[in-house]
Scaffold this motif. Structure first.
Motif, PDB file in Angstrom:
ATOM      1  N   PHE A   1       0.832  -1.198   0.000  1.00  0.00           N
ATOM      2  CA  PHE A   1       0.000   0.000   0.000  1.00  0.00           C
ATOM      3  C   PHE A   1       0.871   1.254   0.000  1.00  0.00           C
ATOM      4  O   PHE A   1       0.643   2.180  -0.782  1.00  0.00           O
ATOM      5  CB  PHE A   1      -0.913  -0.014   1.223  1.00  0.00           C
ATOM      6  N   PHE A   2       1.905   1.245   0.855  1.00  0.00           N
ATOM      7  CA  PHE A   2       2.734   2.454   0.918  1.00  0.00           C
ATOM      8  C   PHE A   2       3.687   2.563  -0.271  1.00  0.00           C
ATOM      9  O   PHE A   2       3.993   3.665  -0.711  1.00  0.00           O
ATOM     10  CB  PHE A   2       3.487   2.517   2.249  1.00  0.00           C
TER      11      PHE A   2
ATOM     12  N   PHE B   1       3.145   1.219  -3.495  1.00  0.00           N
ATOM     13  CA  PHE B   1       2.567   1.284  -4.842  1.00  0.00           C
ATOM     14  C   PHE B   1       1.215   1.965  -4.933  1.00  0.00           C
ATOM     15  O   PHE B   1       0.696   2.142  -6.019  1.00  0.00           O
ATOM     16  CB  PHE B   1       2.420  -0.129  -5.416  1.00  0.00           C
ATOM     17  N   PHE B   2       0.603   2.266  -3.809  1.00  0.00           N
ATOM     18  CA  PHE B   2      -0.755   2.776  -3.927  1.00  0.00           C
ATOM     19  C   PHE B   2      -0.922   4.146  -3.300  1.00  0.00           C
ATOM     20  O   PHE B   2      -1.633   4.977  -3.844  1.00  0.00           O
ATOM     21  CB  PHE B   2      -1.734   1.779  -3.307  1.00  0.00           C
TER      22      PHE B   2
ATOM     23  N   TYR C   1       0.993   6.825  -2.864  1.00  0.00           N
ATOM     24  CA  TYR C   1       1.410   8.009  -3.624  1.00  0.00           C
ATOM     25  C   TYR C   1       0.494   8.292  -4.816  1.00  0.00           C
ATOM     26  O   TYR C   1      -0.033   9.405  -4.940  1.00  0.00           O
ATOM     27  CB  TYR C   1       2.875   7.876  -4.046  1.00  0.00           C
ATOM     28  N   PRO C   2       0.274   7.312  -5.692  1.00  0.00           N
ATOM     29  CA  PRO C   2      -0.630   7.594  -6.817  1.00  0.00           C
ATOM     30  C   PRO C   2      -2.018   8.014  -6.351  1.00  0.00           C
ATOM     31  O   PRO C   2      -2.620   8.924  -6.921  1.00  0.00           O
ATOM     32  CB  PRO C   2      -0.707   6.258  -7.556  1.00  0.00           C
ATOM     33  N   LEU C   3      -2.500   7.358  -5.294  1.00  0.00           N
ATOM     34  CA  LEU C   3      -3.828   7.671  -4.791  1.00  0.00           C
ATOM     35  C   LEU C   3      -3.908   9.108  -4.282  1.00  0.00           C
ATOM     36  O   LEU C   3      -4.802   9.869  -4.669  1.00  0.00           O
ATOM     37  CB  LEU C   3      -4.176   6.700  -3.658  1.00  0.00           C
TER      38      LEU C   3
ATOM     39  N   LEU D   1      -4.390   6.076 -12.657  1.00  0.00           N
ATOM     40  CA  LEU D   1      -3.276   6.362 -11.764  1.00  0.00           C
ATOM     41  C   LEU D   1      -1.958   6.317 -12.525  1.00  0.00           C
ATOM     42  O   LEU D   1      -0.880   6.251 -11.935  1.00  0.00           O
ATOM     43  CB  LEU D   1      -3.246   5.355 -10.606  1.00  0.00           C
TER      44      LEU D   1
ATOM     45  N   PRO E   1       1.123   9.347 -11.920  1.00  0.00           N
ATOM     46  CA  PRO E   1       1.828   9.248 -10.632  1.00  0.00           C
ATOM     47  C   PRO E   1       2.535   7.899 -10.437  1.00  0.00           C
ATOM     48  O   PRO E   1       3.602   7.848  -9.830  1.00  0.00           O
ATOM     49  CB  PRO E   1       0.720   9.440  -9.592  1.00  0.00           C
ATOM     50  N   MET E   2       1.933   6.849 -10.990  1.00  0.00           N
ATOM     51  CA  MET E   2       2.541   5.526 -10.864  1.00  0.00           C
ATOM     52  C   MET E   2       3.900   5.490 -11.580  1.00  0.00           C
ATOM     53  O   MET E   2       4.885   4.957 -11.065  1.00  0.00           O
ATOM     54  CB  MET E   2       1.586   4.515 -11.505  1.00  0.00           C
TER      55      MET E   2
ATOM     56  N   PHE F   1      -0.757  -6.130  -4.833  1.00  0.00           N
ATOM     57  CA  PHE F   1      -1.230  -5.077  -5.728  1.00  0.00           C
ATOM     58  C   PHE F   1      -0.996  -5.528  -7.166  1.00  0.00           C
ATOM     59  O   PHE F   1      -1.050  -6.714  -7.437  1.00  0.00           O
ATOM     60  CB  PHE F   1      -0.531  -3.751  -5.405  1.00  0.00           C
TER      61      PHE F   1
END
Lengths: 298, 331
Positions: free
Chosen positions: A22-23, A25-26, A28-30, B161, B164-165, B195
Motif C-alpha cells: 500500500f505504501f 505502490f498505492f 502516492y498515486p492515490l 493512476l 503518478p505511478m 497489488f
C-alpha cells in the motif's frame, strides 16, 4: 498472551505484505490523484498543480451536460446486466460441472472471449479493420443499425423480409445484448466452477440418502455453499460493468483526461464516479450479507 | 425394504418408492425394477442431450470470433477479398504465419510474455493468499478498512493512476541507483504485495475461499500446538487447491493479455507480444488501408499470441478434476 491478542498479531502478520504494498505502490498515486481532483495543473512537464478547492466538482454539476446522463446510463446498464450475468454464469457453471464428455473443450470455449477480449486481439479483429461488415458473413441483415457485429448472433435474410426491417432491427438489438452479456460471463463461469468443485461430495450423498431431488439439492446444498462465491461474482460483475473500457463514463473520463488533456477535471470526475461505484458495492454487500453463509465463520 | 435388496438403489423416496411399494405388494417385483431402471436411463439421456444442445448453442457465440480469426489468418488475399467465400479457404496460406513469427520476433517476445505472466502469477498467488488468510480468519483493528481499500483498488482503473505511478517507479529506480522503467519490475514487483493488475480481486477470491473452509481443521491443529503460519502452509493452502488454480489461471491470463502496463513501462527487446503487434500494423501500413480489409498477417500474429495461452489454460483446467477428488477425500 490472550487469544484475542494473538489473533490481532497474526492478522497484522499475514496482511503485512499488503501494508508494505500500500505504501510503496498505492498511497502516492492515490494521494496524487485525490490532490489533482482539487487542483489545476499549472505546469504539465513538471506535473505541478495549484489548489483550486471544489472548482472541478462544481464544474461537473454546473457546466458539464454530458457527465450526469452518462452516469445514469451506466447505472442502468449495471442494474440490467448484473443479475443476468450472475444467473447465466451460475447456470453454465452447473452444466460444466456435470459429468459430460468434452468438458475440457467446453471450458476452454467459454473462456475464449475473455482470452481474446481483454487484449488487443479483439480490437484488432473488431475495430481497426472494418470487420464490422461481418454481418454479411453470418448471413444476416447488414443494413442500418440492425446489422450484427463480429461474433454476434445474426438474423437471417429471410427473417428480415418476413418481419420487416424495423422489427428485425429490434430483434438484432436484443440479440446483440444477449451476445454482449454472454461475453461478459467468462470469468464468472470460472470462479463459480471453481467454487462448485469445492463442495464436498459427501454433502450430496447425504442429500441423496434423504431423498432430495436434483432441484432440492440445488437449493439446499449447492446454492448455500456457493453463496460466498456468488457474492464475489456479483461484486466483480458490478465493478466490471462500471469500469470496463466500453463503459460510457470511463470513455468520457479517459477522453477528458487524455484527449483534451484536462487531467485535473478528469480526476475530479473519476473520484465522483468511484464514490458512486463504492456506494453501489456497499449496497451489494449489505443486501447479500444476510444470505451469505460462511462455513468457517466463528 | 425388499426393493432395496433387489438392486434398485438410488431412486428417490417420494412418489417413486410409493409406486414401487404398491407394485411390490402386487407381486410383479421384477417388472417394476426394470421399468424404473429404463425410465431413469431415458430421463438421464434426455437431460444429457439437453445439456449438450444448450452448451453447443452457447459455445457457438463464444467460439465464433476465434474461428473467424483462425480461418482468415490462413487465407490469401484473393480469398479475403472474395465476396463468396467467407468461411472457405480455397488455398491455404501458411506463409502468413512465418511472416508473423519473424515480424513479431516471436521467440524473444514469447519468453518475455512467459516471464511476465508466470512471475506475476507467482507473486499474486503467494501474496494474495497470505493477505486473504489474514483478512478471513483473524479479527484485528482496521480489518474492514483494509478490505475496503482492497475493493477500492479494484474499482480504480489502472490507467487513471498512470502518471503518478510512472513517477513513483522512476523515483524508486533513482533511489535504488538503477532504472526500473524499461524492465519487467514495475509489472512484477506490485504483485508480490497484493497489488498489481487486479491484485485486489485475487485477495477477494482467496478471502471468499478461506471463509468457506470449515474452521475445524485449524482448531484441531491449534490444539496440537501448530502456529498460524504453519497451519496456513500445511493445512489451508493444500485444501484451497482450487482457489489457487483459479487465481493462477486468471492472473496468467490477464497478464498475458494486458496491454496497458507493458506499453508504459517496457521498451526495446523487453516488450511483450501484444506491443509488437502494433509494429506489424505500422509496417504493413494497415492503418492506411481503410475499409473492409483484413490483414491476414496480423490475424496470424493474433493466433500465435493467444495459442500458448489457450494451451496453458487447457492444461490448467484439467487440474480442476483433481481438485475435486482431493477435497472429497479430505472431507
Amino acid at each position: 498472551m490472550t487469544i484475542q491478542r494473538r489473533d490481532i498479531l497474526s492478522g497484522f502478520l499475514f496482511t503485512s505484505p499488503w501494508f508494505i504494498g500500500f505504501f510503496l505502490f498505492f498511497f502516492y498515486p492515490l494521494s496524487q490523484s485525490i490532490r489533482l481532483a482539487f487542483s489545476n495543473i499549472t505546469d504539465i512537464t513538471e506535473f505541478r498543480m495549484a489548489w483550486t478547492g471544489f472548482d472541478n466538482f462544481a464544474n461537473a454539476f454546473a457546466r458539464d451536460i454530458q457527465f450526469f446522463p452518462l452516469l445514469l446510463d451506466s447505472v442502468g446498464n449495471m442494474l440490467a446486466n448484473t443479475p443476468i450475468v450472475v444467473v447465466f454464469s451460475l447456470f453454465i457453471a452447473i452444466l460444466l460441472n456435470r459429468e459430460i464428455r468434452g468438458k475440457g473443450l467446453f471450458r476452454v470455449a467459454f473462456l475464449l472471449p475473455v482470452l481474446l477480449g481483454t487484449g488487443i486481439v479483439m480490437q484488432t479483429i473488431r475495430g481497426n479493420y472494418g470487420v464490422v461488415d461481418i454481418s454479411s458473413q453470418m448471413g444476416s441483415a447488414s443494413t442500418g443499425p440492425g446489422g450484427a457485429e463480429l461474433g454476434e448472433i445474426g438474423i437471417n435474410h429471410y427473417l428480415v423480409t418476413l418481419i420487416g426491417p424495423v422489427a428485425a432491427g429490434y430483434l438484432q438489438a436484443v440479440l446483440r445484448k444477449v451476445s454482449e452479456i454472454l461475453w461478459m460471463s467468462g470469468i464468472q463461469i470460472i470462479l463459480l466452477l471453481g467454487s462448485l468443485q469445492t463442495i464436498p461430495t459427501p454433502y450430496y450423498e447425504a442429500a441423496l440418502c434423504d431423498g432430495a431431488s436434483e432441484w432440492e439439492k440445488f437449493w439446499k446444498v449447492t446454492l448455500p455453499l456457493t453463496m460466498p462465491t456468488i457474492l464475489l461474482v456479483t461484486v466483480y460483475t458490478v465493478i466490471d460493468s462500471f469500469t470496463s473500457a466500453d463503459n460510457g463514463v470511463i470513455r468520457y473520463i479517459t477522453g477528458v483526461s487524455f484527449a483534451n488533456f484536462n487531467l485535473a477535471y478528469g480526476s475530479a470526475l473519476s473520484w465522483m464516479y468511484f464514490l458512486l461505484v463504492g456506494i453501489v458495492i456497499l449496497a451489494v454487500f449489505a443486501i447479500m450479507r444476510r444470505r451469505v453463509f460462511y462455513m468457517g465463520e466463528k | 425394504m425388499e426393493m432395496r435388496k433387489n438392486g434398485s438403489p438410488g431412486s428417490g423416496r417420494g412418489g417413486w418408492t410409493a409406486a414401487l411399494a404398491n407394485r411390490v405388494r402386487a407381486g410383479d417385483l421384477q417388472e417394476s425394477a426394470l421399468y424404473v431402471a429404463a425410465r431413469k436411463r431415458v430421463s438421464r439421456l434426455l437431460v444429457n442431450a439437453l445439456v449438450y444442445a444448450l452448451l453447443v448453442e452457447f459455445v457457438f457465440v463464444f467460439v465464433f470470433p476465434y474461428l473467424y480469426m483462425v480461418i482468415n489468418s490462413l487465407k490469401y488475399d484473393f480469398d479475403i477479398r472474395s465476396a463468396n467465400t467467407q468461411w472457405i479457404i480455397t488455398r491455404f496460406n501458411f506463409y502468413n504465419y512465418s511472416q508473423a513469427i519473424s515480424d513479431l520476433r516471436y521467440v524473444e517476445g514469447l519468453l518475455n510474455n512467459l516471464m511476465a505472466a508466470f512471475g506475476s502469477t507467482l507473486g499474486h498467488v503467494a501474496s494474495a493468499s497470505l493477505i486473504a488468510y489474514g483478512l478471513a480468519r483473524f479479527r484485528f483493528p482496521g480489518r474492514n478498512l483494509v478490505f475496503s481499500i482492497v475493493i477500492l483498488t479494484l474499482i480504480i482503473p489502472p490507467n487513471l493512476l498512470l502518471i503518478p505511478m510512472y513517477i513513483q517507479f522512476a523515483r524508486m529506480g533513482q533511489a535504488l541507483g538503477t532504472s526500473l522503467i524499461g524492465t519487467l519490475w514495475p509489472i512484477l514487483l506490485p504483485t508480490f504485495f497484493g497489488f498489481g493488475l487486479k491484485g485486489g480481486l485475487f485477495i477477494f477470491i482467496f478471502r471468499q475461499y478461506f471463509k468457506g473452509l470449515p474452521a475445524s481443521y485449524e482448531e484441531a491443529a491449534k490444539i496440537e500446538g501448530c502456529g498460524p503460519l504453519r497451519i496456513f502452509l500445511t493445512i489451508i493452502l493444500p485444501l484451497s487447491k482450487t482457489g489457487v488454480l483459479v487465481v493462477a489461471i486468471l492472473s496468467t491470463m490477464w497478464h498475458w493479455n494486458d496491454y496497458f502496463e507493458p506499453i508504459i513501462y517496457l521498451k526495446g527487446p523487453s516488450t511483450l507480444l501484444f506491443q509488437r503487434i502494433v509494429n506489424i500494423q505500422v509496417w504493413r501500413g494497415v492503418y492506411t488501408a481503410a475499409g473492409n480489409y483484413i490483414n491476414p498477417v496480423v490475424l496470424a500474429a493474433c493466433v500465435l499470441i493467444t495459442a500458448p495461452l489457450l494451451l496453458i489454460y487447457f492444461v490448467f483446467q484439467k487440474q480442476f478434476m483433481k481438485g475435486i477428488e482431493f477435497t472429497g477425500l479430505a472431507n
